[in-house]
Write a protein that holds these residues in place. Structure first.
Motif, short mmCIF file in Angstrom:
data_model
loop_
_atom_site.label_atom_id
_atom_site.label_comp_id
_atom_site.label_asym_id
_atom_site.label_seq_id
_atom_site.Cartn_x
_atom_site.Cartn_y
_atom_site.Cartn_z
N LEU A 199 -45.20 40.13 67.61
CA LEU A 199 -46.28 39.56 66.79
C LEU A 199 -47.65 40.06 67.27
O LEU A 199 -48.53 40.33 66.45
N THR A 216 -43.79 41.23 62.36
CA THR A 216 -43.12 39.96 62.11
C THR A 216 -41.67 40.06 62.56
O THR A 216 -40.98 41.04 62.23
N TYR A 236 -37.90 37.77 63.20
CA TYR A 236 -37.09 36.56 62.99
C TYR A 236 -35.89 36.64 63.93
O TYR A 236 -35.46 37.71 64.34
N LYS A 271 -38.19 34.03 51.50
CA LYS A 271 -39.25 34.97 51.12
C LYS A 271 -39.90 35.52 52.39
O LYS A 271 -40.97 35.09 52.79
N PRO A 272 -39.25 36.49 53.03
CA PRO A 272 -39.78 37.02 54.29
C PRO A 272 -41.03 37.87 54.07
O PRO A 272 -41.30 38.34 52.96
N THR A 273 -41.78 38.06 55.13
CA THR A 273 -42.91 38.96 55.12
C THR A 273 -42.40 40.36 55.44
O THR A 273 -41.76 40.56 56.47
N PHE A 274 -42.65 41.32 54.55
CA PHE A 274 -42.20 42.70 54.76
C PHE A 274 -43.32 43.52 55.37
O PHE A 274 -44.48 43.29 55.05
N TYR A 331 -40.23 43.60 58.36
CA TYR A 331 -39.93 42.65 59.43
C TYR A 331 -38.79 43.15 60.30
O TYR A 331 -38.08 44.09 59.95
N GLU A 385 -39.61 47.61 52.45
CA GLU A 385 -39.43 47.57 51.00
C GLU A 385 -38.74 48.79 50.41
O GLU A 385 -38.20 48.71 49.31
#
Length: 133
Positions: free
Chosen positions: A13, A18, A20, A27-30, A32, A64
Motif C-alpha cells: 500500500l 492495493t 487483498y 468491486k475491487p480496485t484495479f 490489485y 483490466e
C-alpha cells in the motif's frame, strides 16, 4: 502469520499497490494483488517466538487487460523480490521462485470496458525464523 500478511499489505500500500488476502471484494480496485497460500496451523493469527515459517506465498496480480497486467506484474515482482520486512519483532524475507504467464480470466467480465481482466500468478519463498537476521 497474519501479522506477516498485514505487514506485507502495508508495504504494498505504501507503494500505491492495493492488496487483498485470500478473498477479493465484489468491486475491487484495479489493478490489485491477491496474496494467498497454505494455512499455517493453529496459530494463524500470531507467531510464537520459536515458530519458523518456510513456505511459498502465492501472489496473483490482476489488471483490466493483458498489457496492463504485464506492466503491473513486473512492477509488483520487482517490488517484492528479495524484500526483507519486519512483523511482530521478527524479520521475514521474500524471494521470487517462479512466475507464470499472464492469462485472461474469461469467467469474469468487467462492466465498464466489457472486457475480461488479465492475471498472473507468482510464487515467493517466504522465510521467517527465530534465527533469521
Amino acid at each position: 502469520m497474519r501479522t506477516i500478511i498485514t505487514a506485507l499489505k502495508a508495504h504494498l500500500l505504501a507503494a500505491g499497490i492495493t492488496a487483498y488476502w485470500v478473498d477479493v471484494p465484489d468491486k475491487p480496485t484495479f489493478p490489485y494483488v491477491l496474496l494467498w497460500g497454505p494455512a499455517w496451523g493453529k496459530r494463524e493469527d500470531s507467531l510464537a517466538p520459536t515458530t519458523a515459517i518456510d513456505t511459498i506465498l502465492k501472489v496473483t496480480t490482476v489488471a483490466e487487460n493483458p498489457d496492463l497486467a504485464l506492466t503491473f506484474t513486473s512492477r509488483v515482482l520487482t517490488h517484492l523480490d528479495k524484500k526483507v520486512l519486519t512483523a511482530q519483532d521478527r524479520t521475514f524475507e521474500l524471494n521470487l521462485e517462479w512466475s507464470q504467464d499472464v492469462e485472461v480470466d474469461r469467467q469474469v467480465t468487467l462492466p465498464a470496458p466489457n472486457r475480461h481482466p488479465a492475471y498472473a500468478v507468482s510464487g515467493f519463498h517466504l522465510n521467517a525464523s527465530p534465527e533469521h537476521p
